[in-house]
Design a protein around this motif. Sequence first.
Motif, PDB file in Angstrom:
ATOM      1  N   TRP A  27       4.329  22.636  56.491  1.00  0.00           N
ATOM      2  CA  TRP A  27       5.114  23.795  56.044  1.00  0.00           C
ATOM      3  C   TRP A  27       5.371  23.714  54.540  1.00  0.00           C
ATOM      4  CZ3 TRP A  27       4.064  26.468  59.897  1.00  0.00           C
ATOM      5  CH2 TRP A  27       4.250  26.045  61.207  1.00  0.00           C
ATOM      6  N   GLU A  67       3.931  26.568  51.902  1.00  0.00           N
ATOM      7  CA  GLU A  67       4.836  27.275  50.993  1.00  0.00           C
ATOM      8  C   GLU A  67       4.412  27.085  49.553  1.00  0.00           C
ATOM      9  OE1 GLU A  67       9.609  27.931  50.521  1.00  0.00           O
ATOM     10  OE2 GLU A  67       8.919  25.868  50.739  1.00  0.00           O
ATOM     11  N   HIS A 112      12.208  26.556  54.018  1.00  0.00           N
ATOM     12  CA  HIS A 112      11.044  27.077  53.289  1.00  0.00           C
ATOM     13  C   HIS A 112      11.165  28.590  53.142  1.00  0.00           C
ATOM     14  CE1 HIS A 112       9.349  23.090  53.737  1.00  0.00           C
ATOM     15  NE2 HIS A 112       9.603  23.155  55.029  1.00  0.00           N
ATOM     16  N   SER A 156      10.228  30.764  51.067  1.00  0.00           N
ATOM     17  CA  SER A 156       9.113  31.568  50.553  1.00  0.00           C
ATOM     18  C   SER A 156       7.916  31.579  51.480  1.00  0.00           C
ATOM     19  CB  SER A 156       8.680  31.035  49.175  1.00  0.00           C
ATOM     20  OG  SER A 156       9.734  31.108  48.246  1.00  0.00           O
ATOM     21  N   LEU A 157       8.005  30.860  52.588  1.00  0.00           N
ATOM     22  CA  LEU A 157       6.887  30.758  53.515  1.00  0.00           C
ATOM     23  C   LEU A 157       6.778  32.027  54.350  1.00  0.00           C
ATOM     24  CD1 LEU A 157       4.630  29.064  54.688  1.00  0.00           C
ATOM     25  CD2 LEU A 157       6.317  27.831  56.053  1.00  0.00           C
ATOM     26  N   GLN A 208      10.943  37.003  55.701  1.00  0.00           N
ATOM     27  CA  GLN A 208       9.669  36.292  55.568  1.00  0.00           C
ATOM     28  C   GLN A 208       8.735  36.406  56.766  1.00  0.00           C
ATOM     29  OE1 GLN A 208      12.528  32.626  55.376  1.00  0.00           O
ATOM     30  NE2 GLN A 208      10.456  31.782  55.454  1.00  0.00           N
TER      31      GLN A 208
END
Length: 373
Positions: A186, A190, A246, A248-249, A293
């Motif tokens: 992960w 990201e 995370h 921005s994932l 997201q």
Amino acid sequence: MRVVDADGHVLEPWSAWQSLAEEHRPTATTDAHGLDHVTVGGQEVFLARLGQMGQPGTDVGTPVGPVPLEEARPGAFDPVARLADMDAEGIDEVVLYPTIGLGFWGVADPKAAVALARAYNDWLAGYCSADPARLHGAAMVPFQDPGAAVAELRRAKEELGFVSAFVRPNPCQGRTIVDPANDPFWEAAESLGVAVAVHEGFQWAVPPLGSDRTPTNVLVLHACSHTLEQMLACASLIGLGVMERHPSLRFVFLEAGGGWAPYWLERLDHQVPSYHRYAPPMSLLPSEYFARQCWVSFEIDEPTLPALLPFVGPTRVVWGSDYPHADSTFPGATAELFENVASVDPEGRRRVLGANAAELYGLAGADGAAGSS
């Protein structure tokens, strides 16, 4: 309007595995019912009449003899034929996922899983090279070996130019996708800006939810595997902190329809006041993580799409053709899709047809995003 198929498939030819050592190379035997048993190192990983997996509109339950892979629609494994079929449908771009390779999530030998992933990604890169502006790859990553999964993700992004990677929602080697062993993956996804697709695929090599209950029935298990596995994966990625750690994932949930998403997000939000102390710290409600997201794929003929768009969000919905699988529509997929979104406002149609997928995958020319493939 830009039309982007967020979930198309290839059907891997036998030549895709020629570079592999014999002990890692998939082989198939055909039984008396015409079913092909694909094995890796003596372990069955895929069961179907392989040719039917590339024949849209086929009833796979009809008793017939063998249907060799070579009898599939040519676009399943020939990119030039695929581009012609896309032109006929009015599809500008497609992101491609495997068929046989979906069963590799269940491969027990980590070394074999790593070799298979590399071979598949190399073959898919060659397929996409026929028109890199229209054909985009989704990387296979071997979660059997988390370190190798990170390395293959990086190679797929930096060397092969793929726009996403896919994981199955099911456990792999006894580990769920949110197992701490997978944290480096992960982190890498990201940092690389690679969207992660959660994509189910019903095969006995990866036992789905409900397979421990008797009596079993393929109709019931197929429905449960695609939808309930996605719901559990969504809840786990949110409730066990992956999205919190995370932010921005990007995630997309594919091939389970989209009707589950509004109900499930409301249900998860409802759990928070009473049970949030049993979860890692959450700075947002589950629906807010999703809005930040996540994307979800709707089926082209899913009648609830116009009604549910306001609940999921008009920027968070994509569509997938599932071409060339037996239960896909060809020709006529986009005609059915256009009819389904006819009641949606023009901006909503633009986003569902392609702008959302372009943003999700970071395709060149996306609203607020740019990428390569």
